[in-house]
Motif scaffolding. Structure first.
Motif, PDB file in Angstrom:
ATOM      1  N   ASN A 245     -51.136 -38.374  -7.642  1.00 22.40           N
ATOM      2  CA  ASN A 245     -50.412 -37.494  -8.720  1.00 22.40           C
ATOM      3  C   ASN A 245     -49.229 -37.815  -9.162  1.00 22.40           C
ATOM      4  N   ASN A 248     -47.843 -34.405 -11.747  1.00 17.89           N
ATOM      5  CA  ASN A 248     -47.859 -33.561 -11.286  1.00 17.89           C
ATOM      6  C   ASN A 248     -48.881 -32.731 -11.997  1.00 17.89           C
ATOM      7  N   TYR A 253     -54.895 -36.226 -11.110  1.00 20.58           N
ATOM      8  CA  TYR A 253     -55.265 -36.838 -10.040  1.00 20.58           C
ATOM      9  C   TYR A 253     -55.852 -37.886  -9.213  1.00 20.58           C
ATOM     10  N   THR A 311     -50.536 -29.649  -5.787  1.00 15.43           N
ATOM     11  CA  THR A 311     -49.371 -30.723  -6.397  1.00 15.43           C
ATOM     12  C   THR A 311     -48.585 -30.603  -5.605  1.00 15.43           C
TER      13      THR A 311
END
Length: 397
Positions: A245, A248, A253, A311
């Motif tokens: 990811n 973020n 992702y 994340t």
């Protein structure tokens, strides 16, 4: 259509070489036939093999003409092939390198890019302050592109051959002062941190940081965990993927294969971490019911209240928040909990091969390096504690 012919040559043993000219289409502007040529083959059969290769390339849509092909065209062809062999994260890491190469050579004819020019590019990057690792990666990328040009027989030699990569001159003082340190928490420090995570942490903090500490998983591996990866009956966790990811953003992702084949592994977890995860699963189920249809259920273990996985950036920020509430004065990241787990394994008497399998290192040398640094650090701390004990005894004599 192709035309093969002998070409006089003063350097060839036979006094001639073979070449061919072939049609490559019609110019849409002039309506005239477009042709391309190749020469320098020892025999007619070599020329015929080259002809069929080129014919196949043109048939597949690779319209590269021997004299006018540009660097950017070969780069585009190489990139299409490269995308099929590596992960998305690898492509992303090479994007800046590709842009740098395009800036230097993009619109240049391939045949005009010579070794001195290529060497000058590497030197320029060094003068601009780019790291040696970045320059090395740039050279590796360029080498792959020019190798593709060689495969297509667009060039006979690569300008990357014999290139000299800049090297930093390391002084004796730098060698002596640069002692590699691996950051980790000692057992008492870990207890304080996890206790604070349990009492003052936000949702997922205690569960995530406990799992990292008790398993030695990479942060990306833990965030990619799904409940189907945990076997409570066997007391194991199967590690088969990692979370990617780069922005973020909680919804942007991807789940990728782990770092190496050795990273795909099954590890055992003790009863204490099993109890933490079981309790967490019950709590997560309650949040799902409360959220209703707003919850995106993708079975992630460490899912936010939205259902999307936590994340890496947020996990790091959460850790800093907890550390500020402790008495610890260490700059620790989630990855340091992996080293913390390693230190506990060493203290428990685990061998290098066992530690390698638990951590999922592709190369045992990586494990040995970490083991050596951490063993030295632990021995130094033990010596200090012994010295403090003896000092206390001598003062009371």
């Amino acid at each position: 259509m192709a035309y093969f012919r002998k070409i006089k040559s003063k350097t060839a043993k036979k006094g001639y070489t073979w070449g061919f000219t072939m049609d490559v289409g019609i110019d849409p502007v002039t309506g005239k036939r477009k042709q391309t040529s190749r020469r320098g083959f020892t025999t007619k059969s070599e020329a015929e093999v080259a002809y069929h290769k080129l014919k196949d390339q043109i048939y597949k849509g690779l319209k590269l003409e021997s004299n006018d092909v540009l660097f950017k065209d070969v780069l585009a062809d190489w990139l299409e092939m490269y995308k099929k062999t590596v992960k998305v994260s690898t492509i992303k890491s090479r994007r800046n390198l590709i842009n740098h190469l395009l800036h230097y050579f993009g619109d240049m004819k391939l045949k005009n890019i010579k070794r001195p020019m290529y060497q000058q590019m590497l030197n320029d990057f060094y003068k601009k302050g780019y790291s040696l690792n970045s320059i090395s990666s740039l050279h590796t990328t360029a080498n792959m592109i020019f190798k593709r040009a060689l495969e297509l027989e667009l060039i006979h030699q690569s300008p990357t051959d014999f290139a000299k990569l800049p090297k930093k001159q390391v002084t004796v003082e730098e060698i002596e002062s640069k002692e590699s340190k691996i950051r980790f928490l000692e057992k008492e420090e870990l207890m304080e941190f996890l206790k604070m995570a349990k009492t003052e942490g936000l949702y997922l903090d205690y569960q995530l940081f406990s799992t990292l500490s008790y398993t030695g998983m990479r942060i990306g591996e833990s965030l990619a965990l799904k409940w189907t990866d945990i076997n409570f009956e066997e007391g194991t966790i199967s590690i088969t993927k990692t979370l990617f990811n780069p922005t973020n953003h909680e919804t942007k992702y991807q789940l990728l294969t782990p770092k190496t084949n050795k990273s795909i592994r099954t590890i055992f977890i003790d009863e204490s971490i099993q109890a933490i995860l079981k309790k967490h699963r019950v709590q997560q189920s309650q949040y799902k019911l409360m959220s209703g249809t707003d919850y995106v259920n993708e079975d992630f273990v460490f899912a936010k209240l939205s259902g999307h996985p936590l994340t890496v950036k947020l996990a790091g920020e959460r850790m800093k928040r907890i550390l500020k509430k402790t008495s610890l004065e260490k700059d620790i990241t989630p990855h340091c909990l992996r080293h913390t787990h390693t230190s506990l394994l060493i203290e428990a008497g685990a061998g290098i091969k066992e530690i390698q399998e638990i951590l999922g290192h592709g190369d045992v040398q990586t494990t040995m390096n970490i083991y050596a640094h951490m063993t030295k650090d632990l021995k130094e701390k033990t010596s200090q504690k012994f010295g403090e004990l003896m000092k206390g005894l001598s003062e009371n004599l």
